[in-house]
Design a protein around this motif. Sequence first.
Motif, PDB file in Angstrom:
ATOM      1  N   ASN A  86      -0.852 -24.007   9.642  1.00 34.80           N
ATOM      2  CA  ASN A  86       0.354 -23.677  10.398  1.00 34.80           C
ATOM      3  C   ASN A  86       1.616 -23.864   9.557  1.00 34.80           C
ATOM      4  O   ASN A  86       2.615 -23.169   9.749  1.00 34.80           O
ATOM      5  N   ILE A  87       1.587 -24.822   8.623  1.00 35.35           N
ATOM      6  CA  ILE A  87       2.729 -25.022   7.737  1.00 35.35           C
ATOM      7  C   ILE A  87       2.818 -23.909   6.713  1.00 35.35           C
ATOM      8  O   ILE A  87       3.867 -23.666   6.135  1.00 35.35           O
ATOM      9  N   ASN A  88       1.724 -23.152   6.509  1.00 43.70           N
ATOM     10  CA  ASN A  88       1.618 -22.108   5.493  1.00 43.70           C
ATOM     11  C   ASN A  88       1.492 -22.725   4.097  1.00 43.70           C
ATOM     12  O   ASN A  88       2.194 -22.343   3.161  1.00 43.70           O
ATOM     13  N   MET A  89       0.573 -23.679   3.976  1.00 39.54           N
ATOM     14  CA  MET A  89       0.319 -24.321   2.692  1.00 39.54           C
ATOM     15  C   MET A  89      -1.180 -24.529   2.545  1.00 39.54           C
ATOM     16  O   MET A  89      -1.846 -24.933   3.505  1.00 39.54           O
ATOM     17  N   PHE A  90      -1.705 -24.226   1.368  1.00 39.99           N
ATOM     18  CA  PHE A  90      -3.113 -24.453   1.113  1.00 39.99           C
ATOM     19  C   PHE A  90      -3.277 -25.730   0.302  1.00 39.99           C
ATOM     20  O   PHE A  90      -2.689 -25.868  -0.780  1.00 39.99           O
ATOM     21  N   GLY A 135       7.300 -18.169  -5.289  1.00 42.38           N
ATOM     22  CA  GLY A 135       6.637 -19.218  -6.065  1.00 42.38           C
ATOM     23  C   GLY A 135       5.681 -20.024  -5.212  1.00 42.38           C
ATOM     24  O   GLY A 135       4.558 -20.347  -5.644  1.00 42.38           O
ATOM     25  N   TYR A 136       6.105 -20.391  -3.978  1.00 41.79           N
ATOM     26  CA  TYR A 136       5.199 -21.108  -3.077  1.00 41.79           C
ATOM     27  C   TYR A 136       3.946 -20.283  -2.803  1.00 41.79           C
ATOM     28  O   TYR A 136       2.823 -20.801  -2.788  1.00 41.79           O
ATOM     29  N   LEU A 137       4.147 -18.973  -2.548  1.00 42.93           N
ATOM     30  CA  LEU A 137       3.003 -18.111  -2.242  1.00 42.93           C
ATOM     31  C   LEU A 137       2.067 -17.985  -3.432  1.00 42.93           C
ATOM     32  O   LEU A 137       0.840 -18.078  -3.292  1.00 42.93           O
ATOM     33  N   LEU A 175       6.695 -31.502   0.832  1.00 45.11           N
ATOM     34  CA  LEU A 175       5.235 -31.511   0.882  1.00 45.11           C
ATOM     35  C   LEU A 175       4.649 -30.799  -0.341  1.00 45.11           C
ATOM     36  O   LEU A 175       3.633 -31.226  -0.898  1.00 45.11           O
ATOM     37  N   TRP A 176       5.290 -29.701  -0.755  1.00 37.67           N
ATOM     38  CA  TRP A 176       4.799 -28.956  -1.917  1.00 37.67           C
ATOM     39  C   TRP A 176       4.886 -29.807  -3.189  1.00 37.67           C
ATOM     40  O   TRP A 176       3.991 -29.754  -4.039  1.00 37.67           O
ATOM     41  N   LEU A 177       5.938 -30.596  -3.313  1.00 40.81           N
ATOM     42  CA  LEU A 177       6.063 -31.480  -4.469  1.00 40.81           C
ATOM     43  C   LEU A 177       4.966 -32.539  -4.463  1.00 40.81           C
ATOM     44  O   LEU A 177       4.351 -32.826  -5.498  1.00 40.81           O
ATOM     45  N   LEU A 178       4.705 -33.140  -3.306  1.00 43.27           N
ATOM     46  CA  LEU A 178       3.643 -34.144  -3.215  1.00 43.27           C
ATOM     47  C   LEU A 178       2.287 -33.529  -3.567  1.00 43.27           C
ATOM     48  O   LEU A 178       1.457 -34.162  -4.236  1.00 43.27           O
ATOM     49  N   LEU A 179       2.069 -32.273  -3.105  1.00 40.36           N
ATOM     50  CA  LEU A 179       0.816 -31.592  -3.403  1.00 40.36           C
ATOM     51  C   LEU A 179       0.649 -31.389  -4.900  1.00 40.36           C
ATOM     52  O   LEU A 179      -0.418 -31.664  -5.467  1.00 40.36           O
ATOM     53  N   ASN A 180       1.690 -30.916  -5.582  1.00 40.53           N
ATOM     54  CA  ASN A 180       1.579 -30.619  -7.009  1.00 40.53           C
ATOM     55  C   ASN A 180       1.701 -31.858  -7.882  1.00 40.53           C
ATOM     56  O   ASN A 180       1.397 -31.784  -9.076  1.00 40.53           O
ATOM     57  N   LEU A 181       2.118 -32.972  -7.300  1.00 38.86           N
ATOM     58  CA  LEU A 181       2.077 -34.240  -8.027  1.00 38.86           C
ATOM     59  C   LEU A 181       0.681 -34.845  -8.007  1.00 38.86           C
ATOM     60  O   LEU A 181       0.422 -35.841  -8.680  1.00 38.86           O
ATOM     61  N   GLY A 182      -0.219 -34.250  -7.190  1.00 38.32           N
ATOM     62  CA  GLY A 182      -1.599 -34.725  -7.128  1.00 38.32           C
ATOM     63  C   GLY A 182      -1.864 -35.727  -6.040  1.00 38.32           C
ATOM     64  O   GLY A 182      -2.922 -36.379  -6.050  1.00 38.32           O
ATOM     65  N   CYS A 183      -0.942 -35.891  -5.080  1.00 40.89           N
ATOM     66  CA  CYS A 183      -1.143 -36.855  -4.002  1.00 40.89           C
ATOM     67  C   CYS A 183      -2.277 -36.413  -3.083  1.00 40.89           C
ATOM     68  O   CYS A 183      -2.589 -35.217  -2.980  1.00 40.89           O
TER      69      CYS A 183
END
Length: 919
Positions: free
Chosen positions: A781-785, A454-456, A760-768
Motif C-alpha cells: 500500500n505504501i508502494n515500496m518493495f 528513482g524510487y520506481l 522509509l526508502w533511506l532505511l531500506l537502502n541502508l540495509g535495515c
Amino acid sequence: MDGWREVARLQLPLSEKHGLPPAPTGIGTISFDTQQELLWIGTDSGRVISYYGPDLQKYTSLQAHPMQEGRVSQLLFHERGTTSGAVHFLDPDSLHSVKTWQAHSANLSDMDAQDSYLVTCGWSTRPYGQPTLESFAKVYDLKKLEQLPPVPFHGGAAFVQMHPKLSTTSIISSMSGQLQVANILDPNTSHLLQANLGNYMSQSHLVLAPSGAAWALADLDGVVQIWASSPSKLRFTESAAPTEFADEVFPLPSMGLDSDIPFSSVGMPYYREKLLSVWPEDQIFELGFLPPRIDPEIIKHMTPSGIGFRAPNTRKTLRNQMDRMSIVDSDGTALAAPRFLSEKTREANGEAEKERRISDAEVFKNPDLAGSTKAEVPVMYRLMEIKYSRYGVDDFDFGFYNKTQYSGLETHITNSYLNPLLQLLKYTPLFRNIALHHTASSCIAESCLLCELGYLFDMLEKAEGQKCHATNLLKAFGSLGEVLTINTALHKQIDARQLWSTPGWLPESIGIMVDKGRLFCVEGDDLRIAQRNRQNRLMGVYDLVGLVADVSSGEHQKSHMVSLINVGISSRERQAEAEWHLFNDFLVRKVDKEEALRFAATWKTPTIVTYQHQGGSNAIDDSWKDSLDTSCLFMNWSLNPYNVLQHNWPCVLDPSTERPESGTHMPIDTEFVRLQQEEIEILATGDRQVIRPTREGLARVSVLRASGSNEGLPFIDDYISISEPVVDYVTKYSGVSAGDLDPSLSVHPLVPLKVAYKKLWLLLNLGCIFVGHGLTKDFRNINMFVPKSQMVDTVTLFYNPTRTKRNLSLRFLAWYLLKENIQSETHDSIEDAFTALKLWRKYQEFEDAGILEKMIDEIYTAGRKWNYKVPEKGSEKWIGGLTVNRGRDTPDIDSGVSGPTTPVGKKHGSSEYFDSPLK
C-alpha cells in the motif's frame, strides 16, 4: 544524379498474330505502380503485364481487351499528349480554359508537371518536309502562367519526366536512347547518358518511378530497361504496400486405397491466415442446448389449469431454478485462466471446483506476426486486465504472466497507460543513473518526477520479477496537468505506417554526422564505413534501447501501449546477444529481435523510439548507495510546527550513537485511510464481482528503536497530509480522526507523503530490517518493495499452513503470548509496532528452547477454541488485571488462567533492555 546505369533488362515474349512468324511484342505503354513495387506494361495485343521489384519478376498477366481492338495505349488517368500541339491550362472548378500555349507546331509527344512547373516536348512542321522532333523541351511556370526559357536537347526531345523529389530536375530522352538530366531553371547544367538499344530510333517510352530512384525505358523490340544509381537500395515507391503473392502449390503425395494405410497418415492442410469459418467476434454468442425432454413422471401427474397444465415439481431445485447447460462448459475442454491463488490452494487440498473460468490468457506460444491482422493480434499483445476475488488484488496470480527476472507493472491505477514509457526509461542506463542519483540527494519536493522515477527504478530492481505498481509516481504525474505530449502523426499518415511496416527498417545502431553545418543520420554499411575510417564528422554512435508501440488489440478492445526493450543494454555485464523483452503491463515475456522490431500497419505501430549513446550501454552506476543524504532521519520537520503538541514530537535519532546501518532492526507499523471504496458488480447469478478494489492512502507511519536504553521509543511518527478527499477514516482500525490530517487542525506532526516515503526508502537502502505485523500488505500500500531478507513479519512467524490457512491477528497473539490487551478501542501504530517487536523476541525464545512448533500448535488450538478472537472483558475466558502498556512492565498473570511458559534461553541482541513477561 551521377552514377546512373542500366541495372536490369527484360525481353517480352515473342507474339504470334494471324499465323505469321513470331515477332517482338510491341509495347503500348509502361508505368510504375504508385502503391506497390510493380512495373506495369501494356502491349500492342491488348494484354497488361506486371513485374515485381528491381529483378522484374513476373507477377500478373491479363488480357485487358480483345486483340483486334488494338494496343493498350495508357495506364494513366490523363492523356500525355495532344494532336494540335497546344497546352491548355484549365480552371479545376469550371473546367474553362484559363491559359493556352501553342507549345509545338505539330503535336505533343510527351509532357509532365511537378509542383508549379510544366515541361513539354513535341513535333514541329518544317516547310516541304515531314514533322520532326524539336530540339528543345518547353518549360512553363503554372503559378505565373508564363513561359520560361526552354531546355536545349539536340538529339530531339521525344520523352520527358519530372523528378518526384527534385522539383526542378527533369529527364529528357530521344528516340535513339540519348538521355539528359537537366535543371529546368538552369538549362546550362546537364548530364548526358546513352541507353543501349537494339535498333536506331527504337525507343518508345520513358517513365520515372514515384520514388525517383529508377526509371524505365522501352523500345519497339519489346525490351524494357531499368536504370538506377544504387541497385542495392532500389525501391519503386517510398512506402510500398505489401505485395501479395500466390501460395506455392506442392504436389500431393500419391496414396493407394489399401486397408492397411491408416487414415491418420492423411495430413491436414497447412494454413496461416484466418479461415472463412471463423466468425467475427461480434457475431459469436453463447447459446444453450435445446430444451430437455419433459420428465414422463411430470406428464403423468399433469392436470389442466386455466390455459395450461400444472404438475408437482419432481426436481430438487426450486421452481425458478434451472440446471446450467451452456455449450462452453458442457464439454469440459474450455481453457481455464490462471486461477486465483486461493483457488489453487483449495485444489491442492482436493477442494477443486467443477466450474472452470474462461479467459483469453491461453496462448503464450511463439506467434507468427507476419501477416497478422487486427483480429489476429497475438494474445501476449492484448490488453491485460486484473481479476479480483474477495481477497483483493493479492489473490491474482501475476506469476502466470511473468516467468522472467524483470518486473511488470499493475494496471488498476489512474494514468497506468504510462507503464510502457516508465519501463523504457528504467532500462535506459543513462536515465536510470541520473534518476537514482537525484533520488539519493536531499530533494523532498512533493511533485518531483525525477525522485519518483528513482524510487520506481529501485523498486523494480529489488523486486526481481515480482509484481510492482507505480501509484506514487502516477499520482505525482497526474498533479502536474499536461506534462507530456506524444504524437508521431502515424494515425494520419498512411504512407508512414507502411514505411514502418518494412522489415528491417528500424536500425539497431545509428551514427550522427555533421558536415558543413548540416546534420546527417547514417546506419548500416555507411555507419560501419564511417567507424572503420574513424571520420571526424562522426559525432557519436547510438544503440537502440527499445520502443513503445501502440497496439490495437482487436475488434472490441480499446487500443493500448506496450514496450519492447533490449534489457541487455541495462545489464551490468555486456551480453553477447540482444535480449529483447515485451512489457505489456504485468505481462513480461522474452521475444526475439525480429519480432520486437517487426511492425504491422493494422495493429502495431511505434509511438516512442529510444536510442542511447553507445558508451552508456551496460554503464550501471550504483555509487548513489554510498552517498545517501540521510539528514531527514535526524531532524523533526512538519507542515504545522506551531500546532504540534510537545509530547507528540518523536525523539529523533542521535547521529553519533544511533546511526542506522545494515542489519539494524526497526519495528514499524502503518495506518491507512480509504480514498476510494471498492466498486462491485452483482452478476445475474447473484454473485459479487469486484471491478475495482478499495484504494487506501498512507495516513500514519511509526518506526521505533529496537534496542538500547530507548527501546520502543519512536524516532519516526509522521502523520501524512493527504490532498485527495478521504471517503472513510476507518478510525476504529487506523486510530486516525478527521482533523488529524488537516494542517490547520492537527496537533500531530504532518508531513507530505514524499517525506515519509523517503525516510522509509533511506532505511531500506541502508540495509535495515523491518519488524512488524502484516508488513507485506503495508509496504504494498505504501508502494515500496522490501525483500524478504529485510522483513521480520510476525504474521509469517506464527503461521502454520498445515493447521489452517488463517493468519493470526496481532491482538490475538499479544493476548495469548504476551498477556496484553491491545487495540481494545482503536489502533495505535506505536503500540502495534512495539508489540510486534516483543512477539519477535518471544519467537526467538521459543526457537532457542526447541519448542517453536509445539507453541504454534498450542496457539492454533486456542484460536479454534476461542474463534481466534480475544474474549470480551469480564468473561470466564478473560485474563484479569491486564492493562494497555508498552510491554516493559507486564503485570502478573491471573492465577485462574494458565498460559504458555517458556524455558530460559540465550539472550538476543540488547535483551538487557527487554524483560519477557513469561520468563
